[in-house]
Write an enzyme that holds these catalytic residues in place. Structure first.
Site, PDB file in Angstrom:
ATOM      1  N   ASN A   1      42.843 -22.426  16.838  1.00  0.00           N
ATOM      2  CA  ASN A   1      43.737 -23.150  15.923  1.00  0.00           C
ATOM      3  C   ASN A   1      44.712 -22.130  15.334  1.00  0.00           C
ATOM      4  OD1 ASN A   1      45.049 -24.481  13.918  1.00  0.00           O
ATOM      5  ND2 ASN A   1      43.210 -25.062  12.747  1.00  0.00           N
TER       6      ASN A   1
ATOM      7  N   GLY B   1      35.282 -30.495   5.093  1.00  0.00           N
ATOM      8  CA  GLY B   1      36.699 -30.173   4.940  1.00  0.00           C
ATOM      9  C   GLY B   1      37.640 -31.262   5.435  1.00  0.00           C
TER      10      GLY B   1
ATOM     11  N   ASP C   1      36.187 -24.219   9.174  1.00  0.00           N
ATOM     12  CA  ASP C   1      35.173 -25.269   9.266  1.00  0.00           C
ATOM     13  C   ASP C   1      35.765 -26.540   9.876  1.00  0.00           C
ATOM     14  OD1 ASP C   1      33.383 -23.542   8.128  1.00  0.00           O
ATOM     15  OD2 ASP C   1      33.679 -24.285   6.090  1.00  0.00           O
ATOM     16  N   GLY C   2      37.048 -26.808   9.595  1.00  0.00           N
ATOM     17  CA  GLY C   2      37.717 -28.004  10.108  1.00  0.00           C
ATOM     18  C   GLY C   2      37.833 -27.940  11.626  1.00  0.00           C
TER      19      GLY C   2
END
Ligand SMILES: CCCCCCCCCCCCC/C=C/[C@@H](O)[C@H](COP(=O)(O)O)NC(=O)CCCCCCCCCCCCCCC
Ligand SMILES: Nc1ncnc2c1ncn2[C@@H]1O[C@H](COP(=O)(O)OP(=O)(O)O)[C@@H](O)[C@H]1O
Ligand SMILES: [Ca+2]
Length: 562
Positions: free
Chosen positions: A164, A532, A224-225
């Protein structure tokens, strides 16, 4: 080719001294033969550059006594023949080429790269180079170590990596390229890398497209997302392939075989921190390379028999839901958005009314108020995991849900809450190294519900501050904590079938504020913060799926390095 002997013992030069080096199935050890021999100037040092400098050998390895070193084979990363001509040694703080005399006397060398433990659960890649005068001897050693490494069957060879580029401080790509790629190359791990182009790109790719048979694991570079996206893709794919309907809240889900590694590059990195002990990309990469495995509980969240999301860390309503909702608008601030929204949410001091019902987990080992914590090889997780799988087996023999489970007593807590948190793991993170529920377990099949009842700002602050100190954050009259396998939450102002939270707010806002003319409330319900991500509904039904997924981790090690 001739079969290698079970134990190899040879003498090699290291730091201009003679070492006896031994390799068996479990350990590589090297011991100085004449410990008193004086060091000659311009000596060979075992910290040097080979291609790229990975890390200094700091002699912090476990099992090191003066002049004697021991590395488990399971923690050897790689072995390479080394060109003596190109070796630079570090002497008196400066990189120098080795003396011509040494090069001529010991022209054959090989380097072993291995895991070294540093402070605060950090792992580093250390290396040691042994020198000898016999080319055949070197070949035999390199071959023997490679053979031992090939017996480490838990190690991944081919990985699917999702990056990401927008998580955390937007450094995902750089972190992967600068800190991880060379370690994977050293360990002969090949990768297919996908840099995501939009939210849910990784999830959708895993769900429908990825050829998962090709890989030994998945790596996600982000927070975490991003991890949440990856496990949603993986769990959904596994259920679809096995014909399991995720919408059925009581269905037993099928465990996922592929392990997931997290290279932390997010804002909270709680899952990485709580399963490894630190959010450090190099440490994570090394846990992936050695093929660690840590099972993890997963909560499924449903609303009216419709699947909403999975959660592995925090499911938080009220305080943490409001922080998340506010912070999403401030993504440009990076990780600091949580502190900003945290203070704002703390000052707004909203409470929410509703009913929490749960079945306390009474037949298991462990309690949320325990002093002992979940650590590597945790006995509580092993014991409860076993118990859980036996129950599931019994159920399938009888068919349907076991009577025991249905008969278990439901407790109902009604009230006004500042926060309702369900922590399936400790949720330790850099902001709170002991986490929201310090005694929660990674893989015991339960989640800890923490109820923070309406209280004064000062009392709430006392509770929050205790997350950062040794004091018990649960030892306050307005806090309740329960270890459960299932729970439900029903907000007082219930959502109707087809409306979402926003509609409810609109509908009820005028009425609430008529009832409380002086109130400054902006909404009647809060949001759930699910690892999250914001959930679309306030009324939820949650169940824990024991050890549904596996990570490239081993839990937090009891004793870190020096
Ligand atoms: C006064 C100091 C209080 C410190 C209390 C710290 C408790 C922190 C526990 C955090 C648990 C986090 C659980 C994990 C959540 C993550 O899944 C999730 C997503 O992570 P990602 O962005 O990497 O994808 N992260 C979050 O939801 C962020 C939670 C952030 C919590 C920050 C709390 C700050 C509270 C500040 C209160 C300040 C009061 C000051 C009064 C003057
Ligand atoms: N290429 C992308 N563009 C925009 N959002 C993305 C992209 N890839 C992933 N995301 C989303 O970004 C969000 C935050 O990611 P995460 O890596 O957890 O960072 P952070 O810890 O800063 O929240 C996740 O919800 C994820 O779905
Ligand atoms: Ca758990």
């Amino acid at each position: 080719m001739e079969k290698q002997p079970r134990i190899l013992v040879s003498q090699f030069m290291l730091k201009n001294r003679v070492f006896e080096v031994t390799l068996n199935r479990l350990f590589l050890t090297w011991k100085e033969l004449n410990a008193r021999k004086k060091r000659v100037s311009g000596s060979i040092h075992n910290t040097f550059k080979v291609g790229f400098c990975l890390a200094k050998v700091l002699h912090r390895t476990r099992g090191v006594t003066s002049g004697s070193h021991c590395v488990p084979v399971s923690e050897i990363i790689a072995v390479q023949e080394t060109e003596v001509d190109n070796i630079q040694t570090k002497d008196e703080g400066k990189w120098q080429k080795m003396s011509q005399k040494t090069v001529e006397t010991y022209p054959y060398a090989f380097t072993v790269f291995y895991v070294e433990r540093a402070r605060q659960h950090r792992w580093r890649c250390g290396n040691v180079t042994f020198f000898c005068s016999d080319g055949l001897l070197r070949q035999q050693w390199v071959q023997a170590i490679k053979e031992q490494l090939s017996l480490q069957t838990c190690r991944p060879k081919h990985l699917l990596v999702y990056i990401n580029p927008y998580g955390g401080k937007q450094q995902g790509k750089q972190i992967y390229e600068q800190k991880v790629v060379q370690l994977f190359t050293l360990a002969s791990i090949s990768t297919d890398v996908i840099v995501t182009e939009r939210a849910n790109h990784a999830r959708d790719h895993l769900k429908t497209e990825a050829d998962l048979k090709k890989y030994d694991g998945i790596v996600c570079v982000g927070g975490d997302g991003m991890f949440s996206e990856v496990i949603h893709g993986l769990i959904s794919r596994t259920q679809t392939d096995s014909g399991v309907d995720q919408n059925c809240a009581h269905e037993k889900l099928v465990q996922c075989n592929l392990r997931v590694g997290i290279i932390p590059a997010g804002s909270t990195d709680c899952i990485c921190y709580a399963t490894i002990g630190i959010n450090d990309p190099v440490t994570s990469a090394l846990h992936i390379i050695v093929g660690d495995s840590q099972a993890l509980d997963v909560c499924s969240v449903h609303h009216n028999d419709t699947f909403l999301k999975y959660s592995v860390s925090l499911l938080g309503y009220g305080f943490y839901g409001d922080i998340l909702a506010d912070s999403e608008k401030k993504r440009w601030m990076g990780p600091a958005r949580y502190d900003f929204s945290g203070i704002k949410t703390f000052l707004s001091h909203h409470y929410y009314e509703g009913t929490v019902s749960f079945q306390p987990a009474t037949d298991i080992l462990g309690n949320p108020r325990d002093k002992t914590k979940c650590r590597s090889g945790c006995y509580v997780c092993q014991h409860n995991g076993q118990l859980f799988s036996e129950e599931i087996r019994d159920e399938s023999v009888e068919g349907g849900v076991s009577e025991n489970e249905d008969e278990r007593e439901w407790k109902v807590v009604k009230g006004k809450f500042l926060a309702i948190n369900a922590a399936s793991m400790s949720c330790a993170c850099p902001r709170s190294p002991k986490g929201l529920s310090p005694a929660a377990h990674l893989a015991d099949g339960t989640t800890d519900i923490i109820l923070v009842r309406k209280c004064s700002r000062l009392n709430f602050l006392r509770h929050l501050l205790r997350h950062t100190s040794k004091d018990d954050q649960f030892d306050l009259t307005f806090i309740e904590v329960h270890r459960v396998r299932k729970f439900k939450f029903t907000p007082k102002y219930c959502e109707s079938e087809d409306t979402d939270v926003k509609d409810v707010r609109k509908k009820l806002f005028s009425q609430i504020c008529r009832d409380h003319p002086a109130c400054s409330c902006t909404s009647v319900n809060s949001n759930w913060n699910c690892d999250g991500e914001i959930l679309d509904h306030a009324a939820v039904e949650v169940g824990v799926h024991c050890q549904l997924i596996k990570l490239f981790a081993r839990g937090i090690e009891e004793k870190a390095g020096v």
